[in-house]
Design an enzyme around this catalytic site. Structure first.
Site, PDB file in Angstrom:
ATOM      1  N   ASN A 152       0.807  -1.233   0.000  1.00 27.17           N
ATOM      2  CA  ASN A 152       0.000   0.000   0.000  1.00 27.17           C
ATOM      3  C   ASN A 152       0.843   1.286   0.000  1.00 27.17           C
ATOM      4  OD1 ASN A 152       0.721  -0.460   2.656  1.00 27.17           O
ATOM      5  ND2 ASN A 152      -1.254   0.115   3.516  1.00 27.17           N
ATOM      6  N   GLU A 251       4.399  -3.951  12.485  1.00 22.38           N
ATOM      7  CA  GLU A 251       3.428  -2.888  12.176  1.00 22.38           C
ATOM      8  C   GLU A 251       2.261  -3.562  11.485  1.00 22.38           C
ATOM      9  OE1 GLU A 251       3.499   0.120  13.128  1.00 22.38           O
ATOM     10  OE2 GLU A 251       5.575   0.348  13.778  1.00 22.38           O
ATOM     11  N   CYS A 285      -3.325   1.445   6.834  1.00 22.94           N
ATOM     12  CA  CYS A 285      -3.573   0.881   8.166  1.00 22.94           C
ATOM     13  C   CYS A 285      -4.147   1.939   9.093  1.00 22.94           C
ATOM     14  CB  CYS A 285      -2.272   0.337   8.737  1.00 22.94           C
ATOM     15  SG  CYS A 285      -0.972   1.567   8.722  1.00 22.94           S
ATOM     16  N   GLU A 459       8.110   2.710  14.514  1.00 24.88           N
ATOM     17  CA  GLU A 459       8.965   3.100  13.393  1.00 24.88           C
ATOM     18  C   GLU A 459       8.963   4.613  13.304  1.00 24.88           C
ATOM     19  OE1 GLU A 459       7.423   0.766  10.029  1.00 24.88           O
ATOM     20  OE2 GLU A 459       9.200  -0.484  10.267  1.00 24.88           O
TER      21      GLU A 459
HETATM   22  P1  NAP Z   1      -0.085  -9.035   4.073  1.00 28.87           P
HETATM   23  O1  NAP Z   1      -0.933  -9.914   3.256  1.00 28.87           O
HETATM   24  O2  NAP Z   1       0.088  -9.335   5.499  1.00 28.87           O
HETATM   25  O3  NAP Z   1       1.319  -8.952   3.337  1.00 28.87           O
HETATM   26  C1  NAP Z   1       2.359  -8.129   3.783  1.00 28.87           C
HETATM   27  C2  NAP Z   1       3.665  -8.689   3.301  1.00 28.87           C
HETATM   28  O4  NAP Z   1       3.893  -9.943   3.954  1.00 28.87           O
HETATM   29  C3  NAP Z   1       3.720  -8.967   1.805  1.00 28.87           C
HETATM   30  O5  NAP Z   1       5.011  -8.705   1.335  1.00 28.87           O
HETATM   31  C4  NAP Z   1       3.406 -10.451   1.756  1.00 28.87           C
HETATM   32  O6  NAP Z   1       3.823 -11.111   0.589  1.00 28.87           O
HETATM   33  C5  NAP Z   1       4.169 -10.936   2.976  1.00 28.87           C
HETATM   34  N1  NAP Z   1       3.761 -12.245   3.452  1.00 28.87           N
HETATM   35  C6  NAP Z   1       2.545 -12.828   3.440  1.00 28.87           C
HETATM   36  N2  NAP Z   1       2.607 -14.057   3.961  1.00 28.87           N
HETATM   37  C7  NAP Z   1       3.905 -14.274   4.323  1.00 28.87           C
HETATM   38  C8  NAP Z   1       4.592 -15.356   4.921  1.00 28.87           C
HETATM   39  N3  NAP Z   1       3.988 -16.491   5.251  1.00 28.87           N
HETATM   40  N4  NAP Z   1       5.915 -15.227   5.137  1.00 28.87           N
HETATM   41  C9  NAP Z   1       6.553 -14.085   4.812  1.00 28.87           C
HETATM   42  N5  NAP Z   1       5.947 -13.024   4.228  1.00 28.87           N
HETATM   43  C10 NAP Z   1       4.625 -13.116   4.001  1.00 28.87           C
HETATM   44  O7  NAP Z   1      -0.625  -7.532   4.011  1.00 28.87           O
HETATM   45  P2  NAP Z   1      -0.973  -6.667   2.740  1.00 28.87           P
HETATM   46  O8  NAP Z   1      -2.315  -7.044   2.263  1.00 28.87           O
HETATM   47  O9  NAP Z   1       0.153  -6.649   1.767  1.00 28.87           O
HETATM   48  O10 NAP Z   1      -0.986  -5.214   3.391  1.00 28.87           O
HETATM   49  C11 NAP Z   1      -2.082  -4.706   4.022  1.00 28.87           C
HETATM   50  C12 NAP Z   1      -1.963  -4.867   5.528  1.00 28.87           C
HETATM   51  O11 NAP Z   1      -0.805  -4.177   5.996  1.00 28.87           O
HETATM   52  C13 NAP Z   1      -3.123  -4.252   6.266  1.00 28.87           C
HETATM   53  O12 NAP Z   1      -3.519  -5.089   7.307  1.00 28.87           O
HETATM   54  C14 NAP Z   1      -2.545  -2.953   6.800  1.00 28.87           C
HETATM   55  O13 NAP Z   1      -3.204  -2.463   7.945  1.00 28.87           O
HETATM   56  C15 NAP Z   1      -1.148  -3.363   7.097  1.00 28.87           C
HETATM   57  N6  NAP Z   1      -0.276  -2.175   7.174  1.00 28.87           N
HETATM   58  C16 NAP Z   1       0.164  -1.799   8.392  1.00 28.87           C
HETATM   59  C17 NAP Z   1       0.953  -0.675   8.513  1.00 28.87           C
HETATM   60  C18 NAP Z   1       1.430  -0.223   9.856  1.00 28.87           C
HETATM   61  O14 NAP Z   1       2.388   0.529   9.893  1.00 28.87           O
HETATM   62  N7  NAP Z   1       0.851  -0.656  10.960  1.00 28.87           N
HETATM   63  C19 NAP Z   1       1.320   0.049   7.373  1.00 28.87           C
HETATM   64  C20 NAP Z   1       0.854  -0.376   6.138  1.00 28.87           C
HETATM   65  C21 NAP Z   1       0.055  -1.510   6.056  1.00 28.87           C
HETATM   66  P3  NAP Z   1       2.712 -11.930  -0.283  1.00 28.87           P
HETATM   67  O15 NAP Z   1       1.718 -10.923  -0.702  1.00 28.87           O
HETATM   68  O16 NAP Z   1       3.478 -12.538  -1.373  1.00 28.87           O
HETATM   69  O17 NAP Z   1       2.078 -12.952   0.586  1.00 28.87           O
END
Ligand code: NAP
Length: 479
Positions: A152, A251, A285, A459
């Site tokens: 994102n 995060e 997020c 962070e």
């Molecule tokens: P996600 O599905 O959790 O994926 C995040 C990252 O983790 C991607 O690079 C993903 O790669 C990887 N990943 C997934 N499964 C994994 C595994 N088993 N081992 C290692 N890496 C793995 O989240 P997203 O849909 O990309 O992002 C949206 C989420 O991020 C939301 O929940 C949002 O709130 C959160 N977010 C939080 C913050 C914060 O600072 N708190 C900031 C931005 C976003 P793959 O897609 O290849 O699985």
């Protein structure tokens, strides 16, 4: 696009995946393939880890000023190339160009901030209570890190981790999200140009995140995981990190309450709502997920918000004048559609939007729902789309308890003109950050992060660097 690297970045060299495997990067505005990038497997991940481990000792010894100046140069290159980077980001992620430019500036600022912090890493010298023993405290880099980022904020989520890791003297393996690898690869090229030694940063793009990351986390050579993404994946990675006792920063997701009291300035509240809801098309997020509005002003707030949301222009992010780009992919849009349908079935009124347009691309219109039933699924799920769900409340205790009734605790927004109430409610909210009469909290100089299931650690700010440093204490008896 022609100059953007598409290979893996390992030990300072651009290399293909071992079997020449690639994966496509798609344009969410058209659904068409933009290009292909290398698709790494566990073997290449090992090579990246080895490069990071090999580079660690020398890198840890580098003078802080040298690390600082590399970050400063990279900051300047990013700013010079704002337009190029913004176009790249918009093409792979979809956000409008104006927002992409904003993210480039935000991302660069992490490098400037941590270039300034790199030369201020402190230590200590003190006399222990017995009056005899002395204590010397020094800070050292935690060691090779695995950095995992979401799609994102393709550039800023990278710089928010890479900046402090470089400042601290850590080496890294970065695994970006498969939807948006190009921004991370461009960033690696910029850091190389800025003088980052080979092996300090390695970038592994892959469609097999689990297979690539799990062995690194369990292997014992990676000493730190910094992850940004969903809570579900964060929980899995915490479990995998337990075996080798890997230090973690998490995060994770949010479910932000946006509270408008009866004494709020409604102009400020609507302006704040537009930012807290619509930044990044709601794919943040920090996005306001639940609007709690005092019953006496709910009608007026809903009307004004719907008017503003309805006036936004939806379209491809590269087109001039567009305010709202496509969502990241069909799965993301499908989830938003389901959440809205569920809320409407339970009696929500659609004030604006709510209907998926025909045609290619993953577009969804800015939507305002009023009279939302608290049992609706979107109350307990990150919407991750341009949908504002409004509920009413009658008193302060009630709204605080409803706002806290969630496993997440990243951010909350409070709108009131009363200082007493502003401070009282902010202190009672179970969140890591509060936007007080503002819809924007993110700033590289401030500690960003959540409590409860929104994460561990912070962070940005001064503490963002602590996440990549260990203490060493020397006990020295003095006769
Ligand atoms: P996600 O599905 O959790 O994926 C995040 C990252 O983790 C991607 O690079 C993903 O790669 C990887 N990943 C997934 N499964 C994994 C595994 N088993 N081992 C290692 N890496 C793995 O989240 P997203 O849909 O990309 O992002 C949206 C989420 O991020 C939301 O929940 C949002 O709130 C959160 N977010 C939080 C913050 C914060 O600072 N708190 C900031 C931005 C976003 P793959 O897609 O290849 O699985």
């Amino acid at each position: 696009m022609t100059d953007t690297p598409t290979q893996l970045f390992i030990g300072g060299a651009w290399v293909d995946a071992a079997d020449g495997a690639t994966m496509s990067v798609d344009d969410p505005a058209t659904g068409e393939i933009l290009c292909h990038v290398a698709d790494a497997g566990p073997k290449e991940a090992r090579l990246a880890e080895e490069a990071a481990v090999r580079a660690q000792t020398e890198w840890a010894r580098t003078a802080p000023r040298v690390r600082s100046e590399i970050l400063r140069r990279a900051y300047e290159i990013i700013i010079e190339r704002t337009d190029e980077l913004a176009h790249l980001m918009t093409s792979e992620m979809g956000k409008p160009l104006a927002e992409a430019r904003g993210e480039v500036a935000y991302a660069a600022e992490f490098f400037r901030w941590f270039s300034e912090e790199a030369v201020r890493i402190d230590g200590g010298y003190g006399t222990l209570p017995d009056g005899r023993n002395r204590m010397l405290l020094s800070r050292r880099p935690v060691g090779p890190c695995l950095l995992i980022t979401p799609w994102n904020f393709p550039l800023a989520m990278g710089t928010r981790k890479i900046g402090p890791a470089i400042a601290a003297g850590c080496t890294m393996v970065l695994k970006p999200a498969p939807q948006t690898p190009l921004s991370s690869l461009a960033l690696a090229a910029i850091l190389k140009e800025a003088g980052l030694p080979d092996g300090v940063l390695n970038v592994v793009t892959t469609s097999r995140a689990g297979e690539v990351c799990e062995p690194l986390l369990r292997g014992g050579r990676i000493r730190k995981l910094s992850f940004t993404g969903s809570t579900a994946v964060g929980q899995l990675l915490l479990a995998q990190s337990a075996e080798a006792v890997v230090r973690t920063s998490m995060e994770l997701g949010g479910n932000a309450p946006f509270i408008v009291f009866e004494d709020a300035d409604l102009d400020k509240a609507v302006d704040g709502a537009m930012v807290a809801k619509m930044r990044n098309m709601g794919e943040a997020c920090t996005a306001a997920n639940r609007f709690f509005v005092h019953r006496s002003v709910a009608e007026e707030f809903g009307r004004r918000l719907a008017e503003r949301m309805g006036a936004l222009v939806v379209g491809p992010g590269t087109r001039e004048g567009v305010d709202v780009g496509p969502l990241i992919d069909r799965t993301g849009r499908g989830k938003v559609e389901e959440l809205v349908a569920d809320a409407v079935e339970r009696g929500a009124r659609v004030l604006v939007g709510g209907r998926t347009p025909e045609g290619p691309g993953c577009f969804y219109p800015p939507t305002v729902l009023a009279c939302v039933d608290p049992a609706s699924r979107l109350m307990g799920t990150e919407i991750f789309g341009p949908v504002a769900a409004i509920l009413t409340f009658d008193d302060e205790d009630e709204v605080v308890s409803r706002a806290n009734d969630t496993p997440w605790g990243l951010v909350g927004y409070v709108f009131t003109e009363g200082l007493d109430r502003a401070l009282r409610v902010s202190e009672r909210l179970e969140v890591g950050m509060v936007g007080l009469n503002t819809g924007l909290v993110s700033n590289p100089a401030a500690p960003f992060g959540g409590i409860k299931q929104s994460g561990l650690g912070r962070e940005g700010g001064r503490v963002g660097l602590d996440e990549f440093l260990e203490y060493q204490y020397l006990a020295v008896p003095v006769g």
